[in-house]
Design an enzyme around this catalytic site. Structure first.
Site, PDB file in Angstrom:
ATOM      1  CG  ASN A 332       6.328 -18.875  75.597  1.00 30.86           C
ATOM      2  OD1 ASN A 332       7.508 -18.744  75.904  1.00 30.86           O
ATOM      3  ND2 ASN A 332       5.822 -18.344  74.505  1.00 30.86           N
ATOM      4  CG  HIS A 364       1.091 -15.268  69.857  1.00 25.20           C
ATOM      5  ND1 HIS A 364       0.996 -14.827  71.157  1.00 25.20           N
ATOM      6  CD2 HIS A 364       1.747 -16.462  69.919  1.00 25.20           C
ATOM      7  CE1 HIS A 364       1.548 -15.712  71.965  1.00 25.20           C
ATOM      8  NE2 HIS A 364       2.017 -16.709  71.247  1.00 25.20           N
TER       9      HIS A 364
END
Length: 613
Positions: A332, A364
């Site tokens: 990522n 997240h």
């Protein structure tokens, strides 16, 4: 158990319900794939049809809003709410030398995203149904980076910007117009699954990007490569995923397997879970390339254009990286760039890594598995840095040794990734502890041992040794000397000889230290500065026969049975109160045979520790 999507909580369109059933996919994932393919086709169409920049912006806004409605229904309104409030904050709060206005916008974005995460926990706990939180996570990255880029632009105008080159490149001098802001927020190729794009890169794509025939040919080939990788990852997920379900690692049957088989199963199962992310990111990369976005410069070795801004991961670094740092840098990557500029480069040096992982966990969501993963990976990162600093120089003597080191660290990095990342996929704390217990908490125990036993700098003392010298040794010496004295006074009727005291000018024959001479001669041989101590206290402690009867004689008899005569410890302790502050000096010496002490032994074995409370 996080196994599948919850169809009842999904608010998107149900037009493709029949197709999703035939393909064996949940409706939310089928709609996501359809939206990404539509973005891909729109990108090819926009590259062929010439239109004005303003019309192009309206196309992105309209098509982005429609795709969000198609995938998430009424939840798509959250995108406009977050973007509108953030723009009002950036417009109303004056940009100044203080970073507080920018961080207020960042706080709003994170707070609104967190509220949606909490709603997801309440509505679909433990599920993997796709909802608006995915696009909101991407939008939070865009808006927070824009707010801080405006602050950096203000500092750059005043000549006060201090930071990395990327902060200079991504700075924004003035607040964008409403049209540019909405086009940036609803930018099609990065709307659903990223990658994160900074506003400076976005506006440069609209104004400065060239679209020559060579670029078109390269982009077409790059799109085909990305689509081919997408097909490969989809085959791995759909074909092999059901054979190696990742949630099996919390079952009792998995815990009964041998450790090598458990490690092999974890490696295969979690690799297939990562392939789901690779699939979504490869499809998003194809959409970005179809729109012509992602140009990051020219490769100096080949002279061909590079489109790294469209990438969200580097497969080679993640799966075959030779260090924890390479794994983190390859996973990522757009989010890693955002975290680095948002937190890492703006935080104190000693806390930057921990704060970066903390913000990543907050971004997240609030599942315990996220926080377990990021805290564990932060510890792994600290440990890997220390081991690399101490061990790697010893393997740079030859090419074969360097290759062996890279292979060993690559294997350790992959094992550490699977060990820590498993709890990220399992989400819940109970499942995380069950999985780690099946692996005997090996990763945590090994990291704790390495951090405690290895020094932070080459040639320095380890954390364990520093802790022992500061706390364990002094208080252990106090306990060893105080406990016999206390017991002798408490039970003096059983040990009448224990109350006998020896004065410095009249050393006792039972004294284990000064048997060869008087007390002054022994301390002179040791070259000890005993001026802060009370000599009466020292004589009282060392002269008690209780020490000889209960400790030294049994140890001496045990030692006489050994072939090699090893030195045994004797503790000299004294205390004195000066200016109402207790001052304690502890001297640890090494006595050979308990009858004499040579000057060479004293020079090697004396340790003095002073504590001022």
């Amino acid at each position: 158990m996080p196994l599948a999507s919850n169809a009842q909580s999904y608010e998107g369109s149900r037009v493709l319900a029949g197709l999703s059933t035939a393909a064996g996919l949940s409706l939310d994932k089928m709609n996501f794939i359809a939206a990404q393919l539509a973005t891909l086709l729109i990108g090819f169409a926009l590259r062929r049809v010439r239109c004005g920049s303003n019309l192009l912006r309206w196309v992105h806004i309209g098509a982005g809003a429609w795709l969000l409605w198609f995938c998430f229904g009424l939840q798509s309104v959250h995108m406009m709410v977050q973007a509108s409030v953030a723009y009002c904050l950036m417009y109303c709060l004056p940009v100044s030398d203080s970073c507080l206005p920018a961080w207020l916008s960042v706080a709003w974005c994170l707070a609104y995203l967190s509220a949606n995460h909490v709603y997801r926990l309440y509505n679909d706990y433990g599920g993997y149904t796709m909802d608006i939180t995915g696009p909101l996570m991407i939008l939070t990255q865009k808006l927070s980076s824009l707010a801080l880029a405006l602050h950096d632009g203000h500092l750059a105008k005043r000549g006060r910007l201090r930071g990395s080159e990327s902060r200079w490149c991504h700075r924004v001098d003035e607040l964008p117009s409403v049209l540019d802001y909405l086009a940036y927020s609803y930018y099609l190729p990065t709307l659903m699954a990223g990658p994160h794009v900074f506003y400076s890169d976005f506006i440069a794509h609209f104004t400065a990007h060239t679209d020559s025939n060579e670029d078109k040919q390269y982009l077409n080939r790059a799109v085909l490569r990305a689509l081919a990788c997408t097909g490969l990852y989809s085959f791995l997920v759909l074909g092999l995923g059901p054979m190696l379900p990742y949630y099996w690692v919390v079952s009792d049957t998995f815990a009964q397997l041998s450790l090598p088989r458990r490690i092999l199963y974890v490696s295969g199962a979690f690799f297939l879970v990562r392939c789901k992310y690779y699939f979504a990111w490869s499809l998003a990369e194809a959409a970005c390339l179809a729109h012509g976005f992602g140009f990051s410069g020219t490769d100096p070795s080949t002279g061909k254009p590079r489109y790294d801004l469209a990438k969200s991961f580097f497969f080679k670094d993640v799966e075959f990286g030779t260090s924890i740092r390479a794994v983190v840098a390859g996973w990522n990557v757009s989010t890693a760039r955002w975290l680095r500029e948002l937190v890492y480069e703006r935080s104190p040096g000693r806390h930057a890594t921990l704060l970066t992982f903390a913000l990543s966990a907050l971004w997240h969501g609030f599942y315990p598995g996220y926080y377990c993963f990021f805290v564990t990976f932060a510890v792994f990162t600290f440990t890997a840095r220390r081991v690399r600093k101490l061990v790697r120089p010893h393997f740079q003597t030859s090419q074969s040794a360097s290759l062996a080191y890279d292979c060993l660290t690559g294997l350790c990095a992959n094992l550490a990734q699977n060990y820590a990342q498993g709890v990220f996929f399992l989400l819940e704390m109970g499942y995380a502890l069950r999985f780690w217990s099946a692996m005997y908490f090996a990763g945590h125990i090994l990291c704790a041992m390495l951090l405690l036993c290895l020094p932070s700098q080459p040639g320095g003392a380890s954390d364990l040794m520093c802790f022992a010298q500061k706390y364990i040794v002094p208080y252990s010496c106090c306990l060893v000397a105080w406990l016999p004295t206390y017991l002798a006074q408490r039970y003096r009727e059983y040990f009448p000889a224990a109350v006998v005291e020896a004065r410095p000018d009249e050393p006792s024959q039972d004294s284990p230290v000064a048997a060869d001479g008087c007390f002054e001669e022994a301390t002179a041989a040791l070259k000890l500065d005993l001026s802060p101590l009370s000599t009466d206290g020292i004589a009282e402690v060392r002269g008690r026969n209780f020490l000889r009867q209960t400790i030294w004689q049994p140890l001496k008899r045990w030692k006489s049975t050994k072939r090699q005569r090893r030195p045994l410890p004797v503790f000299l302790i004294g205390a004195e109160v000066a200016k109402k502050k207790p001052y304690l000096t502890i001297v640890l010496v090494c006595v050979d045979g308990l009858t004499h002490l040579t000057q060479a032994q004293a020079q090697r074995c004396v340790l003095r520790q002073s504590l001022t409370h």
